[in-house]
Structures are given as C-alpha cells and as structure tokens.
Write an enzyme that holds these catalytic residues in place. Structure first.
Site, PDB file in Angstrom:
ATOM      1  N   SER A  25      -7.749  -9.210   0.226  1.00 56.54           N
ATOM      2  CA  SER A  25      -9.192  -9.159  -0.055  1.00 56.54           C
ATOM      3  C   SER A  25      -9.483  -9.533  -1.507  1.00 56.54           C
ATOM      4  O   SER A  25     -10.336 -10.391  -1.779  1.00 56.54           O
ATOM      5  CB  SER A  25      -9.770  -7.784   0.291  1.00 56.54           C
TER       6      SER A  25
ATOM      7  N   HIS B 207       4.548  -2.143   3.068  1.00 53.14           N
ATOM      8  CA  HIS B 207       3.687  -2.737   2.033  1.00 53.14           C
ATOM      9  C   HIS B 207       4.367  -3.969   1.445  1.00 53.14           C
ATOM     10  O   HIS B 207       5.590  -4.026   1.360  1.00 53.14           O
ATOM     11  CB  HIS B 207       3.381  -1.730   0.915  1.00 53.14           C
TER      12      HIS B 207
ATOM     13  N   HIS C 238      -4.063  -5.826   6.960  1.00 52.33           N
ATOM     14  CA  HIS C 238      -4.683  -5.372   5.705  1.00 52.33           C
ATOM     15  C   HIS C 238      -5.546  -4.142   6.037  1.00 52.33           C
ATOM     16  O   HIS C 238      -5.053  -3.180   6.625  1.00 52.33           O
ATOM     17  CB  HIS C 238      -5.458  -6.551   5.104  1.00 52.33           C
TER      18      HIS C 238
ATOM     19  N   ARG D 197      -1.930   6.673  -3.085  1.00 52.35           N
ATOM     20  CA  ARG D 197      -3.246   6.875  -2.457  1.00 52.35           C
ATOM     21  C   ARG D 197      -3.081   7.698  -1.174  1.00 52.35           C
ATOM     22  O   ARG D 197      -3.960   8.452  -0.793  1.00 52.35           O
ATOM     23  CB  ARG D 197      -3.908   5.516  -2.165  1.00 52.35           C
TER      24      ARG D 197
ATOM     25  N   ASP E 249      -3.536   3.565   4.346  1.00 51.59           N
ATOM     26  CA  ASP E 249      -4.241   3.650   5.623  1.00 51.59           C
ATOM     27  C   ASP E 249      -3.686   4.710   6.567  1.00 51.59           C
ATOM     28  O   ASP E 249      -4.326   5.055   7.563  1.00 51.59           O
ATOM     29  CB  ASP E 249      -4.185   2.279   6.322  1.00 51.59           C
TER      30      ASP E 249
HETATM   31  N1  NMX Z   1       6.121  -1.805  11.413  1.00 55.59           N
HETATM   32  C1  NMX Z   1       6.971  -2.700  11.974  1.00 55.59           C
HETATM   33  N2  NMX Z   1       7.491  -3.761  11.326  1.00 55.59           N
HETATM   34  C2  NMX Z   1       7.162  -3.885  10.036  1.00 55.59           C
HETATM   35  C3  NMX Z   1       6.317  -2.990   9.373  1.00 55.59           C
HETATM   36  C4  NMX Z   1       5.767  -1.924  10.109  1.00 55.59           C
HETATM   37  N3  NMX Z   1       4.933  -1.053   9.580  1.00 55.59           N
HETATM   38  N4  NMX Z   1       6.196  -3.396   8.097  1.00 55.59           N
HETATM   39  C5  NMX Z   1       6.901  -4.528   7.972  1.00 55.59           C
HETATM   40  N5  NMX Z   1       7.488  -4.831   9.157  1.00 55.59           N
HETATM   41  C6  NMX Z   1       8.275  -6.001   9.475  1.00 55.59           C
HETATM   42  C7  NMX Z   1       7.426  -7.242   9.244  1.00 55.59           C
HETATM   43  O1  NMX Z   1       6.545  -7.480  10.337  1.00 55.59           O
HETATM   44  C8  NMX Z   1       8.492  -8.301   9.070  1.00 55.59           C
HETATM   45  O2  NMX Z   1       8.968  -8.631  10.343  1.00 55.59           O
HETATM   46  P1  NMX Z   1       9.422 -10.139  10.699  1.00 55.59           P
HETATM   47  O3  NMX Z   1      10.613 -10.394   9.827  1.00 55.59           O
HETATM   48  O4  NMX Z   1       9.734 -10.090  12.141  1.00 55.59           O
HETATM   49  O5  NMX Z   1       8.262 -11.022  10.342  1.00 55.59           O
HETATM   50  C9  NMX Z   1       9.591  -7.533   8.335  1.00 55.59           C
HETATM   51  O6  NMX Z   1       9.344  -6.141   8.596  1.00 55.59           O
HETATM   52  C10 NMX Z   1       9.575  -7.756   6.833  1.00 55.59           C
HETATM   53  O7  NMX Z   1       8.292  -7.456   6.342  1.00 55.59           O
HETATM   54  P2  NMX Z   1       8.096  -6.870   4.850  1.00 55.59           P
HETATM   55  O8  NMX Z   1       8.585  -7.895   3.912  1.00 55.59           O
HETATM   56  O9  NMX Z   1       8.626  -5.512   4.740  1.00 55.59           O
HETATM   57  O10 NMX Z   1       6.491  -6.725   4.790  1.00 55.59           O
HETATM   58  P3  NMX Z   1       5.402  -7.814   4.413  1.00 55.59           P
HETATM   59  O11 NMX Z   1       5.274  -7.865   2.932  1.00 55.59           O
HETATM   60  O12 NMX Z   1       5.645  -9.093   5.106  1.00 55.59           O
HETATM   61  O13 NMX Z   1       4.079  -7.183   5.064  1.00 55.59           O
HETATM   62  C11 NMX Z   1       2.615  -5.410   5.639  1.00 55.59           C
HETATM   63  C12 NMX Z   1       3.472  -6.048   4.526  1.00 55.59           C
HETATM   64  C13 NMX Z   1       1.743  -4.339   5.023  1.00 55.59           C
HETATM   65  C14 NMX Z   1       1.719  -6.492   6.243  1.00 55.59           C
HETATM   66  C15 NMX Z   1       3.552  -4.830   6.718  1.00 55.59           C
HETATM   67  O14 NMX Z   1       4.315  -3.790   6.152  1.00 55.59           O
HETATM   68  C16 NMX Z   1       2.821  -4.308   7.937  1.00 55.59           C
HETATM   69  O15 NMX Z   1       2.539  -5.094   8.842  1.00 55.59           O
HETATM   70  N6  NMX Z   1       2.464  -2.985   7.984  1.00 55.59           N
HETATM   71  C17 NMX Z   1       1.694  -2.436   9.064  1.00 55.59           C
HETATM   72  C18 NMX Z   1       0.225  -2.789   8.923  1.00 55.59           C
HETATM   73  C19 NMX Z   1      -0.391  -2.025   7.770  1.00 55.59           C
HETATM   74  O16 NMX Z   1      -0.248  -0.818   7.631  1.00 55.59           O
HETATM   75  N7  NMX Z   1      -1.136  -2.759   6.929  1.00 55.59           N
HETATM   76  C20 NMX Z   1      -1.875  -2.144   5.836  1.00 55.59           C
HETATM   77  C21 NMX Z   1      -1.298  -2.452   4.452  1.00 55.59           C
HETATM   78  C22 NMX Z   1      -2.088  -1.780   3.367  1.00 55.59           C
HETATM   79  N8  NMX Z   1      -3.465  -2.282   3.330  1.00 55.59           N
HETATM   80  O17 NMX Z   1      -4.381  -1.518   3.414  1.00 55.59           O
HETATM   81  O18 NMX Z   1      -3.682  -3.496   3.245  1.00 55.59           O
HETATM   82  C1  MLT Z   2      -4.577  -2.994  -0.729  1.00 56.31           C
HETATM   83  O1  MLT Z   2      -5.076  -1.936  -1.145  1.00 56.31           O
HETATM   84  O2  MLT Z   2      -5.110  -4.085  -0.932  1.00 56.31           O
HETATM   85  C2  MLT Z   2      -3.359  -2.921   0.120  1.00 56.31           C
HETATM   86  O3  MLT Z   2      -2.536  -1.861  -0.217  1.00 56.31           O
HETATM   87  C3  MLT Z   2      -2.637  -4.228   0.275  1.00 56.31           C
HETATM   88  C4  MLT Z   2      -1.963  -4.825  -0.928  1.00 56.31           C
HETATM   89  O4  MLT Z   2      -2.013  -4.309  -2.042  1.00 56.31           O
HETATM   90  O5  MLT Z   2      -1.318  -5.877  -0.719  1.00 56.31           O
END
Ligand code: NMX
Ligand code: MLT
Length: 443
Positions: free
Chosen positions: A240, A317, A270, A326, A372
């Site tokens: 964002s 994350h 996100h 948070r 979240d």
């Molecule tokens: N559950 C299952 N798999 C996960 C999760 C999770 N919570 N987090 C990461 N992975 C997987 C990810 O999908 C990736 O899989 P693949 O190799 O098959 O593509 C692998 O682990 C490596 O990912 P990372 O490098 O650890 O994470 P990345 O930086 O790519 O993504 C998020 C970060 C936040 C997108 C990821 O952790 C996620 O999808 N979390 C769940 C959704 C979530 O809670 N999002 C909110 C984040 C905070 N916000 O408010 O924005």
């Molecule tokens: C945020 O607050 O924007 C989330 O934790 C995602 C991020 O920092 O990448």
C-alpha cells in the site's frame, strides 16, 4: 498558516540541505546490489526507497519516527481519560518528527473541524453502489470520487514550482485525513446497519468521533486510536505505501495515490489478511460446534489449510523475522480488557501452535504472527463482527503514514519513480557470465 503547517515548513527547510548534500556529494555511493533472485522474487530486501516517517527492523519491528510502539504511545498527548494518544497528535508527530504539546495537538483537532465535512456526492455515490460491494471497494471509490476537490491538481494546473508542491499536497492530505473516519463509519453503517447514520460530534477527537459514528460505546474510541496508530505506517516498501508513493511520484494528487494504495491493501496477502483471519477462525469454530478447541484440533485445521495450498492468514512477513510488535501490542490490550474472551483464547492457542506448524511445513521464512492475526478479535469483542469491514480500519490507519510520507516526497522534490526492467533472456545471459555460485538465493 496553521501551527502544524508552520512547524512542518521549518522541518522541511532543515531537511532539504541533507538530501541535497547526499545527492550532490554521494550520489554514486552504493547501498546494495540486486540479485536475480530479488529481481524475480518481488524485490525482497532491495534497498531503494527513502522514508523518514518510519523504519522496519526485521527483528525489532516498526519504529515511528525513531520511536517503538510503546515509546510512541507513552510520549504523545492523550484525550482526557484515554489510554492511547489521539490520531491528531500522531499526525503532528509523523509529519514533523516532533512530539506535539497538548496545545499543538489541539490545533490539529481545530484545523480538521474546518476540513471534515464529506461532500454529499460521496454519500450519494456510495449509496448507488450495489450493497454487496466490498467495503474496500467503497472506501477506495469514495476517496477517488473526491479527486475533483484536489487543491494540488488545481494549483499544479495553474503552474507551481517543484519545491512549493508540498504545500497543496499537505492541504489535500489534511483534507483527506479529516474526512476518512466519517467515510469509514458511513460505509460500515450503510452496509451493515441499514444505512442508519450517526452524526459526528464536533467536541470529540478523531477516535471519539469514529466510535460514535460507528455506534460503538467506549472504550471503542481508544480501540480506534490504538488501531489507527498501529496500522499507520510500515516504512515504504509494503504494497500500500509503495503504491501510494509510486502513484504520487507521477505528481498524481493524494486522492489518486491513496485510492490506488487502498486497492493494494485490499489483497489477501496484504491488509485483507485481517478479514481472512477472522473468517478462518470462525469457520474453524463453527466446525468444532460444541467441542472445546484444543491445540491438537487447531494443528489439524492449520495443516488442512496448508495442504490445500492456502496460506495461514495473519502469519509470515516479507521483512519481519519475529512476532510483529503490533500483534504484541494488541495482545496486551486483549489481556487487559478481554482476558477470558473465548475467541481471544482461540487466537492465543493458534499462536502457540501455528509457528511450529509453519516451521515443520518449511516454506515460510517467518513463522510468526503479523499485525492481522490479532486485530479482528478486538473488533469482534466490541460488536464489530462484520469482518469484511476490517481492512477499511487498516486503510484509515494506513492513510496517516502514507499521506505524511508523500507530503515529504514533494517537499524533498523526489522524482518520478521508474526502476529499470530486464528480460528473462538478459538474466540468463548475466547468469551464464557470472562467477556467483548457481545455488545462491535471494535473502
Ligand atoms: N502460510 C503458508 N505459507 C506461507 C505463509 C503462511 N502464512 N507465509 C509464507 N508462506 C510461504 C509463501 O507462500 C512462499 O511459498 P512458495 O515458495 O510456495 O511461493 C514461501 O512460504 C516463502 O514465502 P516468504 O518468503 O516467507 O514470504 P513472502 O515474503 O513471499 O510473503 C506474506 C510474505 C506476508 C505475503 C506471506 O507470509 C503470507 O502469505 N502470509 C499470509 C497472509 C498474511 O498474513 N498477509 C498479511 C501480511 C501483513 N500485512 O498486513 O500486510
Ligand atoms: C504492512 O503493515 O504494510 C504489512 O505488515 C506488510 C509489510 O510491511 O510488508
């Protein structure tokens, strides 16, 4: 000129020579290299943005203008009888880096009174949208619809020097900030409370008014203050904030930029994760029925989600490598206000189990909870059970840091953002000619 605008102007004058010196004398100093893994992998860890409103350390979490969350809550002026600072005082802080006096914080409150009236056409547009439209779509559309009122766009058309652009940016940002609580609460009551709207009370602050217009009693005003500040800023690389910065770099005004950023926040990886955490947990509890939740059944449910290829919402994350402070901050709120609430107990049980499951799963680099994972419980407890609305709350908060940030972008004359892309064939050629080990991975 308002007190805040004067204070901001002083800070801008102080800061500009620092940026000029860096550009003039140190432009060629390297701050990092980009690998093929980073180019394909979403630019993780690439250091190419400058943001002074906040900084995210992977182990410590966020600092707003150099202060941790507890330090921020401690330092800023509070509304009488409240545990958390006002949004108005935080706005002063994030814009200037200075802790405002009570008088200065009150001057923001007074200033916003003259800016807070939402044009009737915004409500008309929202009422025309199908009632099953997602609240985030409504929120983004409401912001975009007000673009016609942009002071920045008007002054730019008339011809304004680059270094003066921060002034109308600040005006648009302040105008938006003063209205966003009303817009959010209006969307909530339009969608979920038969469009029975509640008038704002000019004697209240942002948080107090938001609680009032939502129709939720105290201490929801404090929940609102805490929630908006916690979600305000997470440096500039998140989807964002980055979108808002990017769009604004084309000299698009705050309305275009914020609306675009809100669309990014609406993604399930996100901000929408806060909605999905509650959906996941409620579905899990529905399936359980009368059965007591145990760590064993939670484990099974988490594995079921992972085995279908879905992510565990609220965990992981892109930068953090520890529990998000948070999350901790909200957990402390729950421990104080709702320690025995069954949903809080379930969320705590998930916290006991999910990191281990994710570690065993072996993919996520960070198995710990993010902001979240905890936020919906508090909303649910105070009666805001319509979880489709939760990301709007995030979006109201996120406006604070990002609008401050793009005001500074204009103050420091940051240019159009335009990184360079390469083709896959070029990467293959670079790889073939590289002496780097072929197994090397992006950090
Ligand atoms: N559950 C299952 N798999 C996960 C999760 C999770 N919570 N987090 C990461 N992975 C997987 C990810 O999908 C990736 O899989 P693949 O190799 O098959 O593509 C692998 O682990 C490596 O990912 P990372 O490098 O650890 O994470 P990345 O930086 O790519 O993504 C998020 C970060 C936040 C997108 C990821 O952790 C996620 O999808 N979390 C769940 C959704 C979530 O809670 N999002 C909110 C984040 C905070 N916000 O408010 O924005
Ligand atoms: C945020 O607050 O924007 C989330 O934790 C995602 C991020 O920092 O990448």
């Amino acid at each position: 000129m308002s007190k805040l605008k004067e204070a901001l102007y002083r800070k801008i004058e102080e800061h500009r020579p620092r940026t000029m010196k860096l550009l003039k004398e140190h432009s060629d100093v390297k701050i990092g290299d980009v690998t093929i893994g980073q180019a394909i992998g979403g630019a993780r860890g690439v250091r190419c943005l400058v943001t002074d409103t906040s900084y995210l350390d992977p182990m410590e979490g966020i600092r707003f203008r150099g202060k941790t969350i507890p330090e921020t809550f401690e330092a800023l002026p509070k509304w009488p009888g409240s545990d958390y600072p006002t949004v108005e005082s935080f706005w002063w802080f994030i814009l200037t880096g200075e802790i405002p006096t009570e008088e200065e914080a009150n001057s923001v409150l007074e200033d916003w009174k003259g800016r807070c009236e939402v044009p009737q056409y915004v409500f008309d547009i929202l009422r025309t949208m199908p009632r099953d439209t997602h609240p985030m779509t409504m929120y983004s559309a409401a912001i975009l619809s007000m673009q016609r009122d942009s002071i920045f766009a008007e002054r730019y058309r008339k011809g304004l020097g680059k270094m003066d652009l921060w002034d109308p940016m600040y005006e648009d940002a302040s105008n938006l900030m003063a209205k966003l609580g009303t817009i959010g609460a209006f969307i909530y009551r339009l969608k979920f409370k038969d469009d029975e709207q509640i008038e704002r009370d000019p004697t209240l602050d942002f948080g107090g008014n938001f609680a009032r217009m939502m129709g939720v009693d105290a201490p929801y005003d404090d929940v609102a203050r805490m929630y908006f500040i916690l979600h305000s800023d997470h440096e500039s690389g998140n989807v964002s904030a980055h979108t808002i910065h990017l769009v604004a770099s084309a000299l698009s005004d705050c309305y275009y930029a914020l609306s675009a950023g809100i669309n990014g926040l609406a993604g399930p990886l996100h901000g929408l994760a806060n909605e999905n955490v509650l959906r996941w947990t409620q579905q899990f509890m529905d399936k359980l029925g009368e059965q007591e939740p145990t760590e064993e059944v939670i484990k099974t449910a988490l594995w079921d989600t992972l085995n279908t290829g879905q992510v565990i919402p609220g965990y992981g994350h892109a930068v953090l490598r520890k529990t998000d402070p948070r999350y901790t901050s909200q957990m402390e709120f729950c421990q104080k206000h709702l320690p025995d609430y069954p949903l809080f107990k379930v969320i705590n049980m998930i916290y006991q189990v999910a990191p281990g499951v994710l570690m065993e799963h072996g993919k996520a680099k960070n198995p710990w909870p993010n902001v979240d994972a905890q936020s919906g419980v508090i909303q649910w407890y105070y009666g805001v059970t319509e979880y489709a609305f939760y990301t709007v709350l995030f979006g109201i908060g996120r406006a604070i840091g990002t609008l401050a940030n793009i005001t500074w972008d204009r103050a420091l004359g940051y240019p159009l953002e335009r990184p360079k892309s390469l083709t896959t064939a070029m990467l293959e050629e670079i790889a073939a000619n590289s002496s780097a080990p072929t197994f090397s991975k992006a950090s």
